[in-house]
Design a protein around this motif. Sequence first.
Motif, PDB file in Angstrom:
ATOM      1  N   VAL A  43      33.619 -13.742  42.872  1.00  0.00           N
ATOM      2  CA  VAL A  43      33.980 -12.332  43.001  1.00  0.00           C
ATOM      3  C   VAL A  43      34.818 -11.885  41.804  1.00  0.00           C
ATOM      4  N   GLU A  44      35.730 -12.724  41.334  1.00  0.00           N
ATOM      5  CA  GLU A  44      36.548 -12.366  40.178  1.00  0.00           C
ATOM      6  C   GLU A  44      35.700 -12.245  38.911  1.00  0.00           C
ATOM      7  N   VAL A  45      34.756 -13.162  38.712  1.00  0.00           N
ATOM      8  CA  VAL A  45      33.880 -13.091  37.540  1.00  0.00           C
ATOM      9  C   VAL A  45      33.037 -11.828  37.596  1.00  0.00           C
ATOM     10  N   THR A  46      32.461 -11.541  38.766  1.00  0.00           N
ATOM     11  CA  THR A  46      31.640 -10.350  38.943  1.00  0.00           C
ATOM     12  C   THR A  46      32.460  -9.084  38.742  1.00  0.00           C
ATOM     13  N   SER A  47      33.643  -9.039  39.332  1.00  0.00           N
ATOM     14  CA  SER A  47      34.480  -7.841  39.232  1.00  0.00           C
ATOM     15  C   SER A  47      34.951  -7.585  37.813  1.00  0.00           C
ATOM     16  N   ALA A  96      35.126  -2.733  27.457  1.00  0.00           N
ATOM     17  CA  ALA A  96      33.722  -3.131  27.319  1.00  0.00           C
ATOM     18  C   ALA A  96      33.554  -4.181  26.228  1.00  0.00           C
ATOM     19  N   ALA A  97      34.384  -4.136  25.186  1.00  0.00           N
ATOM     20  CA  ALA A  97      34.272  -5.124  24.113  1.00  0.00           C
ATOM     21  C   ALA A  97      34.658  -6.512  24.600  1.00  0.00           C
ATOM     22  N   ASP A  98      35.547  -6.583  25.596  1.00  0.00           N
ATOM     23  CA  ASP A  98      35.962  -7.877  26.142  1.00  0.00           C
ATOM     24  C   ASP A  98      34.861  -8.529  26.979  1.00  0.00           C
ATOM     25  N   ALA A  99      33.933  -7.724  27.472  1.00  0.00           N
ATOM     26  CA  ALA A  99      32.877  -8.249  28.338  1.00  0.00           C
ATOM     27  C   ALA A  99      31.902  -9.135  27.572  1.00  0.00           C
ATOM     28  N   ILE A 100      31.873  -9.021  26.275  1.00  0.00           N
ATOM     29  CA  ILE A 100      30.954  -9.824  25.471  1.00  0.00           C
ATOM     30  C   ILE A 100      31.316 -11.298  25.532  1.00  0.00           C
ATOM     31  N   SER A 101      32.599 -11.616  25.662  1.00  0.00           N
ATOM     32  CA  SER A 101      32.993 -13.022  25.748  1.00  0.00           C
ATOM     33  C   SER A 101      32.469 -13.681  27.018  1.00  0.00           C
ATOM     34  N   ASP A 102      32.316 -12.903  28.092  1.00  0.00           N
ATOM     35  CA  ASP A 102      31.750 -13.455  29.332  1.00  0.00           C
ATOM     36  C   ASP A 102      30.268 -13.743  29.198  1.00  0.00           C
ATOM     37  N   LEU A 103      29.595 -13.044  28.305  1.00  0.00           N
ATOM     38  CA  LEU A 103      28.163 -13.258  28.136  1.00  0.00           C
ATOM     39  C   LEU A 103      27.858 -14.596  27.488  1.00  0.00           C
ATOM     40  N   GLN A 104      28.878 -15.238  26.898  1.00  0.00           N
ATOM     41  CA  GLN A 104      28.677 -16.574  26.340  1.00  0.00           C
ATOM     42  C   GLN A 104      28.510 -17.596  27.454  1.00  0.00           C
ATOM     43  N   ARG A 105      29.023 -17.304  28.620  1.00  0.00           N
ATOM     44  CA  ARG A 105      28.868 -18.163  29.793  1.00  0.00           C
ATOM     45  C   ARG A 105      27.915 -17.482  30.766  1.00  0.00           C
ATOM     46  N   LEU A 106      26.706 -17.279  30.318  1.00  0.00           N
ATOM     47  CA  LEU A 106      25.733 -16.468  31.045  1.00  0.00           C
ATOM     48  C   LEU A 106      25.357 -17.079  32.390  1.00  0.00           C
ATOM     49  N   GLU A 107      25.268 -18.403  32.471  1.00  0.00           N
ATOM     50  CA  GLU A 107      24.897 -19.041  33.734  1.00  0.00           C
ATOM     51  C   GLU A 107      25.944 -18.774  34.814  1.00  0.00           C
ATOM     52  N   PHE A 132      20.733 -20.419  44.796  1.00  0.00           N
ATOM     53  CA  PHE A 132      20.444 -20.320  43.367  1.00  0.00           C
ATOM     54  C   PHE A 132      21.682 -19.911  42.579  1.00  0.00           C
ATOM     55  N   GLY A 133      22.476 -19.011  43.154  1.00  0.00           N
ATOM     56  CA  GLY A 133      23.710 -18.601  42.495  1.00  0.00           C
ATOM     57  C   GLY A 133      24.687 -19.753  42.332  1.00  0.00           C
ATOM     58  N   MET A 134      24.864 -20.531  43.399  1.00  0.00           N
ATOM     59  CA  MET A 134      25.788 -21.667  43.319  1.00  0.00           C
ATOM     60  C   MET A 134      25.283 -22.730  42.345  1.00  0.00           C
ATOM     61  N   LEU A 135      23.971 -22.978  42.344  1.00  0.00           N
ATOM     62  CA  LEU A 135      23.420 -23.964  41.411  1.00  0.00           C
ATOM     63  C   LEU A 135      23.578 -23.508  39.960  1.00  0.00           C
ATOM     64  N   ILE A 137      26.000 -21.581  38.845  1.00  0.00           N
ATOM     65  CA  ILE A 137      27.428 -21.721  38.519  1.00  0.00           C
ATOM     66  C   ILE A 137      27.749 -23.172  38.176  1.00  0.00           C
ATOM     67  N   VAL A 138      27.290 -24.093  39.014  1.00  0.00           N
ATOM     68  CA  VAL A 138      27.559 -25.513  38.765  1.00  0.00           C
ATOM     69  C   VAL A 138      26.934 -25.951  37.451  1.00  0.00           C
ATOM     70  N   TRP A 139      25.713 -25.545  37.203  1.00  0.00           N
ATOM     71  CA  TRP A 139      25.041 -25.899  35.956  1.00  0.00           C
ATOM     72  C   TRP A 139      25.777 -25.322  34.747  1.00  0.00           C
ATOM     73  N   GLY A 140      26.208 -24.064  34.837  1.00  0.00           N
ATOM     74  CA  GLY A 140      26.944 -23.443  33.740  1.00  0.00           C
ATOM     75  C   GLY A 140      28.280 -24.114  33.476  1.00  0.00           C
ATOM     76  N   LEU A 141      28.982 -24.490  34.538  1.00  0.00           N
ATOM     77  CA  LEU A 141      30.278 -25.161  34.369  1.00  0.00           C
ATOM     78  C   LEU A 141      30.111 -26.552  33.779  1.00  0.00           C
ATOM     79  N   VAL A 142      29.134 -27.302  34.276  1.00  0.00           N
ATOM     80  CA  VAL A 142      28.893 -28.652  33.737  1.00  0.00           C
ATOM     81  C   VAL A 142      28.472 -28.569  32.275  1.00  0.00           C
ATOM     82  N   ARG A 143      27.606 -27.607  31.957  1.00  0.00           N
ATOM     83  CA  ARG A 143      27.170 -27.435  30.568  1.00  0.00           C
ATOM     84  C   ARG A 143      28.339 -27.050  29.667  1.00  0.00           C
ATOM     85  N   GLU A 144      29.217 -26.207  30.193  1.00  0.00           N
ATOM     86  CA  GLU A 144      30.382 -25.778  29.420  1.00  0.00           C
ATOM     87  C   GLU A 144      31.371 -26.924  29.211  1.00  0.00           C
TER      88      GLU A 144
END
Length: 195
Positions: A43-47, A96-107, A132-135, A137-144
């Motif tokens: 919810v925090e990431v989405t918000s 809006a310029a700060d939102a670009i940094s979140d796009l680096q963690r797209l998963e 699918f959402g939880m998978l 997130i887990v994949w993105g975190l492990v990759r990161e």
Amino acid sequence: MASSKKWATTISSIASFIYFLVIILQIPLFSIPCTGGICRTPVEVTSSQLIASEVFPLFLVKALLYPGAFANAFIKNKAIPGYDNLKLYNFTNVKAADAISDLQRLEVLVGSYLSVAGAFLGLIRPGRMSLFGMLLIVWGLVREIFSSKSTSTDLIYMYPAISFALFAAFLSITRDVRRIIRCCRAPRFVKTKLI
């Protein structure tokens, strides 16, 4: 004895409701840097992304954040925050310029969107969106974590509650729960006639 369809429907409905509570009450599942500082829930990431992109009106984002802020204040025995108070999440100065940094963690971002949407849609009809959402997130975190590009891997980690949310998301799929129930049932012996 109830049929496997009734059992599967009951189990998936309960699991969907538990998953909804985990998501909407913002139980910390992970820790990752985002536009508002450190985000610990989908919810925090989405918000933070919705506030930065200004896609939704601010009152809808506050309505999404408020149940978690209420639960957090109740658990920590603090004063219940006002509806207009977003200082808890440090999202007030997000641009809006700060939102670009979140796009680096797209998963993680897409997984958070799917997790939140799947939690709400799971109350109506349980489905695969939350899993699918939880998978993702887990994949993105492990990759990161294992990525050599990341300089802030000490800020990225998963709490044990993420496994509970992943399990609840899996059990919210009625068809898969029904297959599990069928596999676990004892085989019935069929009487054969001897000719």
